[in-house]
Design an enzyme around this catalytic site. Structure first.
Site, PDB file in Angstrom:
ATOM      1  N   LYS A  59       0.833  -1.203   0.000  1.00  0.00           N
ATOM      2  CA  LYS A  59       0.000   0.000   0.000  1.00  0.00           C
ATOM      3  C   LYS A  59       0.864   1.248   0.000  1.00  0.00           C
ATOM      4  O   LYS A  59       0.604   2.210  -0.748  1.00  0.00           O
ATOM      5  CB  LYS A  59      -0.918  -0.019   1.214  1.00  0.00           C
ATOM      6  CG  LYS A  59      -2.035   1.008   1.183  1.00  0.00           C
ATOM      7  CD  LYS A  59      -3.012   0.794   2.336  1.00  0.00           C
ATOM      8  CE  LYS A  59      -3.736  -0.526   2.202  1.00  0.00           C
ATOM      9  NZ  LYS A  59      -4.734  -0.745   3.256  1.00  0.00           N
TER      10      LYS A  59
ATOM     11  N   ARG B 294      -4.069   2.857   8.271  1.00  0.00           N
ATOM     12  CA  ARG B 294      -4.320   1.587   7.588  1.00  0.00           C
ATOM     13  C   ARG B 294      -3.061   0.730   7.590  1.00  0.00           C
ATOM     14  O   ARG B 294      -1.952   1.246   7.515  1.00  0.00           O
ATOM     15  CB  ARG B 294      -4.758   1.817   6.141  1.00  0.00           C
ATOM     16  CG  ARG B 294      -6.134   2.459   5.971  1.00  0.00           C
ATOM     17  CD  ARG B 294      -6.455   2.598   4.488  1.00  0.00           C
ATOM     18  NE  ARG B 294      -7.834   2.983   4.233  1.00  0.00           N
ATOM     19  CZ  ARG B 294      -8.249   4.238   4.094  1.00  0.00           C
ATOM     20  NH1 ARG B 294      -7.366   5.236   4.178  1.00  0.00           N
ATOM     21  NH2 ARG B 294      -9.515   4.506   3.870  1.00  0.00           N
TER      22      ARG B 294
ATOM     23  N   GLY C  58      -8.415  -7.593   4.339  1.00  0.00           N
ATOM     24  CA  GLY C  58      -9.303  -7.727   5.483  1.00  0.00           C
ATOM     25  C   GLY C  58      -8.700  -8.363   6.713  1.00  0.00           C
ATOM     26  O   GLY C  58      -9.361  -8.462   7.745  1.00  0.00           O
TER      27      GLY C  58
ATOM     28  N   MET D 143      -5.954  -7.394   8.504  1.00  0.00           N
ATOM     29  CA  MET D 143      -5.386  -6.482   9.496  1.00  0.00           C
ATOM     30  C   MET D 143      -6.287  -5.261   9.616  1.00  0.00           C
ATOM     31  O   MET D 143      -7.285  -5.139   8.907  1.00  0.00           O
ATOM     32  CB  MET D 143      -3.946  -6.130   9.128  1.00  0.00           C
ATOM     33  CG  MET D 143      -3.021  -7.329   9.251  1.00  0.00           C
ATOM     34  SD  MET D 143      -1.305  -6.983   8.797  1.00  0.00           S
ATOM     35  CE  MET D 143      -1.440  -6.755   7.027  1.00  0.00           C
TER      36      MET D 143
ATOM     37  N   ARG E 130      -3.222  -1.594  -5.757  1.00  0.00           N
ATOM     38  CA  ARG E 130      -2.406  -2.798  -5.596  1.00  0.00           C
ATOM     39  C   ARG E 130      -2.807  -3.772  -6.698  1.00  0.00           C
ATOM     40  O   ARG E 130      -3.868  -3.622  -7.328  1.00  0.00           O
ATOM     41  CB  ARG E 130      -2.631  -3.440  -4.226  1.00  0.00           C
ATOM     42  CG  ARG E 130      -4.067  -3.887  -3.975  1.00  0.00           C
ATOM     43  CD  ARG E 130      -4.278  -4.321  -2.539  1.00  0.00           C
ATOM     44  NE  ARG E 130      -5.678  -4.655  -2.275  1.00  0.00           N
ATOM     45  CZ  ARG E 130      -6.171  -4.866  -1.060  1.00  0.00           C
ATOM     46  NH1 ARG E 130      -5.390  -4.776  -0.011  1.00  0.00           N
ATOM     47  NH2 ARG E 130      -7.441  -5.179  -0.890  1.00  0.00           N
TER      48      ARG E 130
ATOM     49  N   HIS F  74     -15.756  -8.714   1.849  1.00  0.00           N
ATOM     50  CA  HIS F  74     -14.666  -9.548   2.357  1.00  0.00           C
ATOM     51  C   HIS F  74     -14.782 -10.973   1.847  1.00  0.00           C
ATOM     52  O   HIS F  74     -13.800 -11.574   1.387  1.00  0.00           O
ATOM     53  CB  HIS F  74     -14.687  -9.529   3.887  1.00  0.00           C
ATOM     54  CG  HIS F  74     -13.722 -10.477   4.523  1.00  0.00           C
ATOM     55  ND1 HIS F  74     -14.095 -11.745   4.931  1.00  0.00           N
ATOM     56  CD2 HIS F  74     -12.402 -10.367   4.795  1.00  0.00           C
ATOM     57  CE1 HIS F  74     -13.053 -12.367   5.433  1.00  0.00           C
ATOM     58  NE2 HIS F  74     -12.016 -11.559   5.368  1.00  0.00           N
TER      59      HIS F  74
ATOM     60  N   ARG G 254       6.884 -46.434 -10.976  1.00  0.00           N
ATOM     61  CA  ARG G 254       7.099 -47.311  -9.823  1.00  0.00           C
ATOM     62  C   ARG G 254       6.493 -48.680 -10.140  1.00  0.00           C
ATOM     63  O   ARG G 254       5.266 -48.850 -10.088  1.00  0.00           O
ATOM     64  CB  ARG G 254       6.463 -46.685  -8.585  1.00  0.00           C
ATOM     65  CG  ARG G 254       7.154 -45.413  -8.137  1.00  0.00           C
ATOM     66  CD  ARG G 254       6.252 -44.450  -7.407  1.00  0.00           C
ATOM     67  NE  ARG G 254       5.256 -43.880  -8.305  1.00  0.00           N
ATOM     68  CZ  ARG G 254       4.634 -42.717  -8.071  1.00  0.00           C
ATOM     69  NH1 ARG G 254       4.914 -42.007  -6.993  1.00  0.00           N
ATOM     70  NH2 ARG G 254       3.727 -42.264  -8.934  1.00  0.00           N
TER      71      ARG G 254
ATOM     72  N   SER H 129      18.661 -39.571 -10.712  1.00  0.00           N
ATOM     73  CA  SER H 129      17.368 -38.999 -10.358  1.00  0.00           C
ATOM     74  C   SER H 129      17.310 -38.928  -8.841  1.00  0.00           C
ATOM     75  O   SER H 129      17.503 -39.948  -8.163  1.00  0.00           O
ATOM     76  CB  SER H 129      16.220 -39.854 -10.896  1.00  0.00           C
ATOM     77  OG  SER H 129      14.982 -39.253 -10.613  1.00  0.00           O
TER      78      SER H 129
ATOM     79  N   GLY I 131      15.818 -38.979  -5.461  1.00  0.00           N
ATOM     80  CA  GLY I 131      14.628 -39.415  -4.735  1.00  0.00           C
ATOM     81  C   GLY I 131      14.582 -38.695  -3.397  1.00  0.00           C
ATOM     82  O   GLY I 131      14.988 -39.238  -2.375  1.00  0.00           O
TER      83      GLY I 131
ATOM     84  N   ASN J  11      12.309 -37.906  -1.351  1.00  0.00           N
ATOM     85  CA  ASN J  11      11.489 -38.385  -0.232  1.00  0.00           C
ATOM     86  C   ASN J  11      12.350 -39.168   0.752  1.00  0.00           C
ATOM     87  O   ASN J  11      12.434 -38.845   1.942  1.00  0.00           O
ATOM     88  CB  ASN J  11      10.346 -39.262  -0.757  1.00  0.00           C
ATOM     89  CG  ASN J  11       9.372 -38.482  -1.620  1.00  0.00           C
ATOM     90  OD1 ASN J  11       9.335 -37.263  -1.577  1.00  0.00           O
ATOM     91  ND2 ASN J  11       8.602 -39.203  -2.414  1.00  0.00           N
ATOM     92  N   ASP J  12      12.997 -40.232   0.262  1.00  0.00           N
ATOM     93  CA  ASP J  12      13.851 -41.032   1.143  1.00  0.00           C
ATOM     94  C   ASP J  12      15.118 -40.277   1.529  1.00  0.00           C
ATOM     95  O   ASP J  12      15.624 -40.439   2.647  1.00  0.00           O
ATOM     96  CB  ASP J  12      14.216 -42.354   0.457  1.00  0.00           C
ATOM     97  CG  ASP J  12      13.156 -43.419   0.690  1.00  0.00           C
ATOM     98  OD1 ASP J  12      12.168 -43.117   1.391  1.00  0.00           O
ATOM     99  OD2 ASP J  12      13.297 -44.533   0.160  1.00  0.00           O
TER     100      ASP J  12
ATOM    101  N   CYS K 159      12.741 -36.608  -8.736  1.00  0.00           N
ATOM    102  CA  CYS K 159      11.458 -37.303  -8.886  1.00  0.00           C
ATOM    103  C   CYS K 159      10.731 -37.425  -7.555  1.00  0.00           C
ATOM    104  O   CYS K 159       9.739 -38.142  -7.451  1.00  0.00           O
ATOM    105  CB  CYS K 159      11.650 -38.684  -9.505  1.00  0.00           C
ATOM    106  SG  CYS K 159      12.652 -39.807  -8.503  1.00  0.00           S
TER     107      CYS K 159
ATOM    108  N   TYR L 249      15.611 -31.708 -15.487  1.00  0.00           N
ATOM    109  CA  TYR L 249      14.156 -31.743 -15.455  1.00  0.00           C
ATOM    110  C   TYR L 249      13.676 -32.087 -14.053  1.00  0.00           C
ATOM    111  O   TYR L 249      14.430 -32.589 -13.211  1.00  0.00           O
ATOM    112  CB  TYR L 249      13.591 -32.733 -16.481  1.00  0.00           C
ATOM    113  CG  TYR L 249      13.850 -34.207 -16.220  1.00  0.00           C
ATOM    114  CD1 TYR L 249      13.050 -34.944 -15.346  1.00  0.00           C
ATOM    115  CD2 TYR L 249      14.869 -34.884 -16.891  1.00  0.00           C
ATOM    116  CE1 TYR L 249      13.266 -36.290 -15.130  1.00  0.00           C
ATOM    117  CE2 TYR L 249      15.090 -36.234 -16.685  1.00  0.00           C
ATOM    118  CZ  TYR L 249      14.287 -36.937 -15.800  1.00  0.00           C
ATOM    119  OH  TYR L 249      14.503 -38.267 -15.579  1.00  0.00           O
TER     120      TYR L 249
END
Length: 989
Positions: free
Chosen positions: A54, A124, A133, A135, A367, A489, A598, A806, A808, A810-811, A873, A893
């Protein structure tokens, strides 16, 4: 809470601004004036993180000739100062504030606290990222029993003066003193009832005087006092606005929208201009384009004789913005000019608030407007086609959440065409947010959140939403209110989240306490738990549950994603898919290959699982042959769907016990089906497979080494399927990936088996199938020895065995951080709330730890094999924040679920666009002639800000550098330096 490094960097940014523009005389608490006689501050010299969105908009509007009431911005840094200073600001700040007030007094000829011609202020909030809305705002600051009479005399309008005073008493009590708005509203309703009127504009000046007296009684009843000193009022309001950054609703909104690492809100103090001075005045909110559809038409509402909160709070139903052309023709003409000017300057759709005071237009804020996903796409394309922005800039106008919204379901055409739809419409309101929703009715935020936790779809019904409802709105599939307009709102927040919303449904009476809504015309009642459907595009509410359909991509979205795909040096986007259907869906969404197939997911269908169980428990070759046949069939479907695209297939990864019956499933019938004479013997064999820690047990490449026939079978299935597809005229490209490698010999053992079987099939089938061998880097030790794996060669022919990595993640995240992904939900949310973690590491990459290993692996792997293909991946492959990191370290990638492919395509395109824009800025600076110290200082300042705002530059590894004149440069131009054996692998460049 302790300030983060990024927060400290923001303070440094303001020090840089102060030092450069004010000769080192100011501190990080600098107040930024605007309007009137305020000195001009260029947009390039302002940081949104310091002055807020603002505050930045007010400065820019003043610079480009848009009339704004004079005022000043107190920066976001003061939000933390207040929190750390016993909820107060140092006296020198208040002194500086008073000097800014005195400037405005000189500009206007009014006096703050003057009983004859009073100057009034609004206060404001305004954070760097819009939080509509969430704050607080306080208007008419400076009124008391004496100045209200002065205002009445100066304007010759006593009703207006006391209307303004009652608003201040209400807002001050609510925002500053914490007295619930309902206590004031009760007195207001009683005055209107006694006066026999429905609307506040129908109250006389005497009624308003009585109302002000009643409001003061509310203060007394709550042991609070309304301060008569205007300076005290202003200071208290500023502190309250800063404090609203820490309110539960603001914190909840930031959690929902993943708004992090902001230092706080700014506070904008601005001279009041009045829309409630009678029929020649008004106020409104508007968007330069339709935020629901993106159409290039003005969209908004205004009210005559009102102040801003009347519009956004939905207290009165406003008029369409186009009606303003009749009521205030000159002001409307100027308003349209201002909108066009602002849109061209910011190169984006604008959300503005304005006031007309006795015919004169004042702009209060601008804005970038919140918009739905479809609107965001349409607006970006139109802005480019209209010559307002470039393709790069258009791409950056679309957010990942916008694309996600387009992936949400809608009603089926059949459902919309049925007679039941037309007959089922029981009321119609304003279309606040498009899309469709079906769910149970709830009448409170708490109940919405409770049912959402249980996995139920709900529709939140309210008379009118308030910021306190933000949690319930987020938990709901759709929102329905009986009051409020299209800029209320409820509508603004719902559009920002892509949720269907119907507001201003005046045909309904909503009884929140009784949890009932009633159709006025018919008396039909709907209670909590009843199921209805909302058509947010038409504003219709329909009885019962309508059929939904999955979205179809194309049209405008494909245009934007196509622009992303065209970016120079852009990362590719692959998909994780385990079947022909998933692969076809991924290709439809624009996936350029399969990054993870998989194979274990092919085993779980009811007709296949017993075959797999037979092989595991009885070790029969006939069953292994059957598995090979159905895997070959599945691979054929995948190659067909992804013809000519690379397909990365991971060999079996999970431990074998995941495929056998659980103990409570074992009985004589199951034992007989699996070839056992007794249930007892079956239990013994299953118990023999038990592992104390299966995640670190017999799985992945270990399984292939212990049971080599498994690897051989899977490779044969892959290669035979590829040969089948090749013989049909296709172009298969399988990539066979070894999972869970942590030892060089593990990979070598499996790679040689793969190569032997693949070459055998090629010779038998007499086909030249192209294939690759690689590994998934998911064990920390594999990341550490990446150079050895990447550099490994077959001793028989001297050729490299590994052509791709690749990651992995997650693990890799589980093993690096020592956190079980399946159990992390018990504490990760608390860690994030306490600031121990900024993000869930299973959603966004942990750059310091897991990211360190990935970066080191990239550097080491490329140093051993410059042609090594690199990808991700894991779950983080579809996360836009993680994608920025993966691009910075040079992956080729990312791979994610088919559903997230469009989001990933946008994210990689935006990364490439930002990289090219940065390069253009650097080239522009490079060609500047440094003729004087001031220019040199400015350039240095830009460079310093740019360095702090971006990811660190790594002196090692894979870099993308856009070529001059927009031509793609050769990748990997930088020499890859080997990482040192100990200590950090990168240093400050």
């Amino acid at each position: 809470q302790t300030r983060t490094n990024q927060q400290k960097q923001l303070e440094n940014k303001q020090r840089n601004w102060n030092n450069k523009n004010h000769n080192n005389t100011m501190t990080i608490t600098t107040i930024f004036p605007f309007g009137g006689s305020a000195p001009r501050i260029e947009q390039d010299d302002l940081e949104r993180e310091i002055v807020g969105g603002k505050g930045l908009g007010l400065q820019v509007m003043g610079n480009i000739g848009v009339d704004v009431p004079p005022g000043f911005t107190m920066p976001t840094t003061l939000c933390q100062v207040l929190a750390e200073n016993d909820k107060d600001l140092p006296q020198e700040i208040w002194n500086d504030m008073r000097r800014n007030v005195e400037r405005i007094e000189r500009d206007t000829g009014k006096g703050f606290g003057d009983a004859k011609n009073p100057l009034l202020f609004s206060v404001r909030s305004g954070a760097a990222i819009s939080m509509p809305g969430m704050m607080d705002t306080v208007l008419n600051v400076g009124l008391n029993d004496h100045t209200v009479e002065g205002l009445a005399s100066a304007t010759q309008n006593p009703r207006f003066a006391y209307d303004s005073y009652r608003r201040l008493l209400n807002m001050f009590g609510d925002v500053v003193k914490g007295i619930a708005h309902e206590h004031f509203e009760e007195r207001f309703d009683k005055i209107k009832e006694d006066a026999g009127v429905k609307n506040d504009v129908d109250l006389s000046v005497d009624h308003l005087k009585m109302l002000c007296a009643e409001y003061k009684k509310v203060f007394d009843e709550h042991n609070q006092q309304f301060p008569s000193d205007p300076q005290e009022q202003l200071q208290e309001c500023i502190k309250a606005v800063f404090g609203s950054w820490f309110s539960p609703r603001a914190i909840k909104y930031r959690e929902i929208n993943s708004i992090k690492n902001l230092i706080g809100t700014a506070a904008n103090v601005q001279m009041m201009v009045f829309g409630n001075m009678g029929s020649t005045s008004g106020t409104g909110v508007a968007f330069s384009r339709n935020p629901s559809t993106g159409a290039n038409i003005l969209y908004g509402e205004y009210l005559i004789n009102a102040q801003g909160e009347d519009v956004v709070a939905g207290i009165r139903t406003p008029e369409p913005i186009t009606c303003m052309a009749e009521g205030f023709p000159e002001a409307y003409k100027k308003f349209v000019e201002n909108i066009e000017k602002l849109e061209k300057h910011f190169k984006d759709m604008q959300d503005v608030e304005f006031t007309v005071e006795n015919g004169k237009l004042w702009m209060l804020q601008c804005r970038s407007g919140k918009r739905t996903g479809p609107a965001a796409i349409r607006i970006a394309i139109d802005l480019h086609n209209e010559g307002i922005c470039t393709k790069d800039e258009a791409i950056l106008r679309v957010e990942p959440t916008h694309v996600k919204q387009l992936l949400h379901p809608d009603f089926t055409p059949e459902a919309l065409a049925r007679k039941e739809y037309k007959d089922g419409v029981f009321c119609k309101g304003l279309a606040g947010g498009p899309g469709a929703a079906v769910g149970k009715l709830v009448f409170s935020t708490k109940r919405a959140e409770e049912l959402k936790e249980k996995g139920e779809s709900v529709i939140l019904v309210r008379v009118n939403t308030s910021p306190e409802d933000v949690g319930g709105m987020w938990a709901s599939a759709g929102i329905l209110t009986s009051k409020g307009g299209k800029t209320s709102h409820a509508a603004v927040v719902a559009r920002g989240w892509g949720k269907p919303c119907i507001c201003g449904a005046s045909e309904l009476d909503v009884y929140e306490a009784e949890e009932v809504m009633e159709v006025k015309a018919t008396g039909e009642k709907f209670k909590a738990g009843d199921i209805i459907s909302l058509n947010g595009s038409t504003g219709e509410c329909i009885r019962g549950a309508l059929e939904m359909k999955a979205p179809s991509l194309g049209g405008d979205l494909e245009v934007i994603l196509g622009w992303c795909d065209e970016q120079k040096n852009v990362m590719k986007v692959f998909a994780n898919a385990d079947s022909g259907g998933d692969s076809a869906q991924a290709a439809k969404h624009g996936a350029q290959g399969i990054g993870l197939c998989r194979t274990e997911h092919m085993f779980f269908s009811p007709e296949r699982l017993p075959i797999v169980q037979h092989w595991i428990l009885r070790d029969g070759k006939e069953y292994l042959n059957k598995i090979e046949n159905f895997q070959r069939s599945d691979f054929n479907e995948i190659f067909e769907a992804m013809d000519a695209k690379k397909v990365t297939i991971r060999l079996l990864d999970p431990p074998l016990h995941e495929f056998v019956p659980h103990e409570d499933q074992i009985n004589d019938e199951v034992a007989a089906r699996l070839g056992y004479d007794s249930m007892h013997k079956l239990k013994q064999d299953i118990e023999a497979l038990h592992e104390e820690n299966p995640m670190l047990g017999l799985r992945g490449c270990r399984l292939g080494i212990v049971r080599e026939d498994l690897t051989q079978m899977q490779v044969r299935a892959i290669m035979h399927a590829a040969a089948d597809h090749l013989e049909r005229g296709g172009h298969p490209h399988p990539r066979i990936m070894v999972p869970l490698v942590g030892n060089l010999k593990e990979f070598e053992s499996q790679a040689l088996v793969i190569k032997r079987e693949a070459e055998y099939v090629r010779s038998v089938r007499k086909v030249d199938v192209t294939y690759e061998i690689g590994t998934m880097i998911e064990v920390p030790r594999a990341a550490i020895i990446s150079d050895q794996i990447a550099g490994l060669r077959d001793k028989a022919d001297g050729k490299r065995l590994c052509s791709f990595f690749s990651y992995g993640t997650n693990d890799l995240t589980q093993m690096t951080m020592g956190i079980s992904r399946d159990d992390s939900s018990a504490f990760i949310p608390k860690y994030m709330e306490a600031g121990i973690l900024n993000d869930d590491p299973f959603h966004s990459i942990d750059e310091e730890g897991v990211g360190f290993l990935v970066r080191k692996s990239v550097i080491d792997g490329k140093s051993a094999n410059p042609k090594l293909s690199l990808s991700i991946c894991g779950e983080q492959g579809g996360d836009p924040k993680s994608i920025r990191f993966f691009d910075a370290i040079g992956l080729d990638y990312v791979s994610c679920s088919p559903f997230r492919v469009p989001i990933a395509r946008l994210a990689v395109g935006q990364v490439a666009a930002r990289r090219f824009q940065k390069h253009q800025r650097e080239e522009k600076l490079h060609h500047l002639e440094f003729d004087d110290a001031a220019l040199l200082g400015k350039v240095f300042h830009y460079c310093k800000l740019d360095r702090m705002a971006k990811l660190p530059s790594w002196p090692f590894g894979h870099h993308r550098t856009p070529a001059r004149n927009g031509r793609s440069s050769t990748r990997n131009k930088k020499t890859v330096a080997p990482a040192p054996s100990a200590g950090p692998i990168f240093s400050q460049q």
